[in-house]
Scaffold this motif. Sequence first.
Motif, short mmCIF file in Angstrom:
data_model
loop_
_atom_site.label_atom_id
_atom_site.label_comp_id
_atom_site.label_asym_id
_atom_site.label_seq_id
_atom_site.Cartn_x
_atom_site.Cartn_y
_atom_site.Cartn_z
N LYS A 102 0.83 -1.21 0.00
CA LYS A 102 0.00 0.00 0.00
C LYS A 102 0.86 1.26 0.00
O LYS A 102 0.67 2.17 -0.81
N SER A 103 1.83 1.30 0.93
CA SER A 103 2.70 2.48 1.00
C SER A 103 3.45 2.65 -0.31
O SER A 103 3.53 3.75 -0.85
N THR A 104 3.98 1.55 -0.81
CA THR A 104 4.76 1.63 -2.03
C THR A 104 3.91 2.20 -3.16
O THR A 104 4.37 3.05 -3.92
N PHE B 55 -2.37 10.11 1.81
CA PHE B 55 -2.19 9.88 3.25
C PHE B 55 -1.69 8.45 3.44
O PHE B 55 -2.31 7.51 2.95
N ASP B 56 -0.58 8.29 4.13
CA ASP B 56 -0.08 6.95 4.40
C ASP B 56 -0.24 6.63 5.88
O ASP B 56 0.56 7.02 6.71
N GLU B 57 -1.28 5.92 6.20
CA GLU B 57 -1.61 5.56 7.58
C GLU B 57 -1.44 6.74 8.53
O GLU B 57 -0.65 6.67 9.47
N PRO B 58 -2.18 7.81 8.32
CA PRO B 58 -1.94 9.04 9.09
C PRO B 58 -2.26 8.90 10.57
O PRO B 58 -1.79 9.72 11.35
MG LIG Z 1 2.86 1.06 4.96
#
Ligand SMILES: [Mg+2]
Lengths: 481, 255
Positions: B53-55, B173-176
């Motif tokens: 997901k982050s990638t 937003f990455d797991e804010p």
């Molecule tokens: Mg991540």
Amino acid sequence: MSNSHFVRTQMLPPQKPPVGETGVIKWMRENLFSNWFNTLLTFLGLWAVYALVSGSAPWFLNGVWTASSVDECRAIIAASAGEGASGACWAMINERWHQFMFGFFDREEYWRPLLAFGLLFVALSPVLYFNLRRPTMIMTAGAGVVLVMLLWAVGTDGWHLSLAAVLMAALAALAWVAPKKLLWVTLAFPATAFFLLWGGSVWAPIGVMLGFGIAVLVWRSLVSVIGVSPAAGVAALTALIWWGFVQGHVTGFLANALPFFSLPAEDSDRFGGFLLSFVIGVSAISASLPIGILLALGRRSDMFLIKTLSVGFIEFVRGVPLITMLFTASLLLQYFLPPQTNFDLILRVIILVSLFASAYIAEVIRGGLAALPRGQQEAADSLGLDYWQAQRLIIMPQALKVAIPGIVSSFIGLFKDTTLVALVGLADPLQGVTKVVKADIAWKAAYWEPFIFVGAIFFIFCFSMSRYSMYLEQKLKTDHR
Amino acid sequence: MANAAKMQVTDEVAIQITAMNKWYGQFHVLRDINMTVNRGERIVVCGPSGSGKSTLIRCINRLEEHQAGTIMVDGTELTSDLKNIDKVRSEVGMVFQHFNLFPHLTILENLTLAPIWVRKTPKREAEETAMYFLEKVKIPEQALKYPGQLSGGQQQRVAIARSLCMKPRIMLFDEPTSALDPEMIKEVLDTMISLAEDGMTMICVTHEMGFAQAVANRVVFMDQGQIVEQNEPKEFFANPKSERTKLFLSQILGH
Ligand SMILES: [Mg+2]
Ligand SMILES: Nc1ncnc2c1ncn2[C@@H]1O[C@H](COP(=O)(O)OP(=O)(O)O)[C@@H](O)[C@H]1O
């Protein structure tokens, strides 16, 4: 049985704790005599201090300040403290301090290195104190007062004394009105100091500075067109062309047309003592920081060539003793330079010492860079900052802050290592000047006095650097953890 | 429920990812990603840890480089061309799990830095904008403090405001909220909801399913580097199609 009982209606004031639980005695019990081993160590320590003080105190207390030779010192000590008493012969320092300080500089010209020394603090003040008005002004004014006293102490003529006093007063006023403007003094300092120290025509150092000015102009006008790195390349090339081919003609012409701005030239072999240590130390310190930053960034670069060159340079320089570099400066460098270039030995030493120091600084800064979380670079990227903006505004301020203790350690080491130039025949304060002074039959028998004197002065400057770094760490502390 | 009036999805394409693949060395971290995000859409990406997901969202502003396929952001294709990367980055704001505020700068300086240096906004104007967005995330009184003096929730709101100061058209937003203490999650989610109500295009990696139900118009489920399933939130939670989605949902909603 009566039913009455006693109830206190008022609280008693608290009593003083017993003597054994307060102040000095409590502290001593807890820290010095908490168990038998600690007690033993305490007594051993006391004994060591006593032995040291009782051994050296008479030597210091019997010290003689005025005499014309070590023998005379001894006679005076024997007369006052009895036969066989030992004592320091400070008379040696009293008579030869100027050589420890200035080497073999002309005595009438002492005002020049002293003025350069005073201006050094003016130039440093806006950098060290971030243009803050009060400390900048205090440092500038303080430097002015000390400078005037020093100038008076070395017997400067009235004209130069008042010139320096007026100049320093003007700078202190400037520091108060517009501390930021002092940065111009900082920028002009290298050329000013060079002119004051080596003398000659004023146009030569101005010409060198003009080269930097031209480079900045070229860079500014190109950077938005062709990008940071190519612009820097073209700027550097223009400056090199200026220094190599143009400057000599221009400054030569100016020196002939306007000959009045010049000072008697001082040869490099007249430099010695702390003057020499300072010239080398200050130049190398101020050159090695920017070079070190570039090397540290180069070492982390994605570009293969830049990375390889940086790593190669750092590892090579760190693998070679400083003394080797100094011998390179004194012997080898001459072979690589075009014939007839009479490249001053002190300048050569400064260049190699700077390169030497920059490799260490680069590694210290790399440590600081490694301590930063990766997210800082990513946040800068995601906001659209370019590489140099990110380094300058986000990465370096934080990395340098982490690296302060290491950087200052390197600087202190570098400053003390300037005494090694004795090995290439320069008159450092510790060995070079001492040798010269002791060549005089009158002072031949002195031993500890020059070392203690020189050591004390080194200590003052190194300790100040260390204290400043603590101030800086405190000042830059924003994490509030 | 969030105010739906302004949350209109348009036909205009904001992000178009086609047949995108990415490897970390030998490791195939993203496989054949196809995804279109229209302007005004609010996408929630979820999936097990390590699923990519982050990638994926870091590829959208080129914090990570993809090796195959194309990514178009507002009509600009992401290639190694620095001009395009700069253009995309200045239009896409990003908020990280660990805030990544600049600890050596005050809150106000954190907010004005990029507008001043990247957009060349005059300082006065940048500060006015910064104060406007600090009001919006409800912490104008903290402007002169340093990040280290703020709570996690406040820091994350500052991070959101910092991105907004660049006037982005898309926010990632990455797991804010995953680094926050539970009592601070709501204040950050509220900020994000109000952003959604203003019509911001958002892609949000999060496991806050309440948030997904309230504002998302699409939930994307990823596993092992692939998009397994995507659907509007109601359908996604009520009738997950694949077994993997069911398993994942039972794990995070189960207790
Ligand atoms: Mg991540
Ligand atoms: N820089 C990297 N180098 C190698 N592998 C990585 C790197 N970053 C992430 N990975 C791997 O890629 C996979 C996906 O990571 P990530 O996108 O962070 O997953 P998620 O955000 O869904 O938890 C994980 O298996 C992770 O270990």
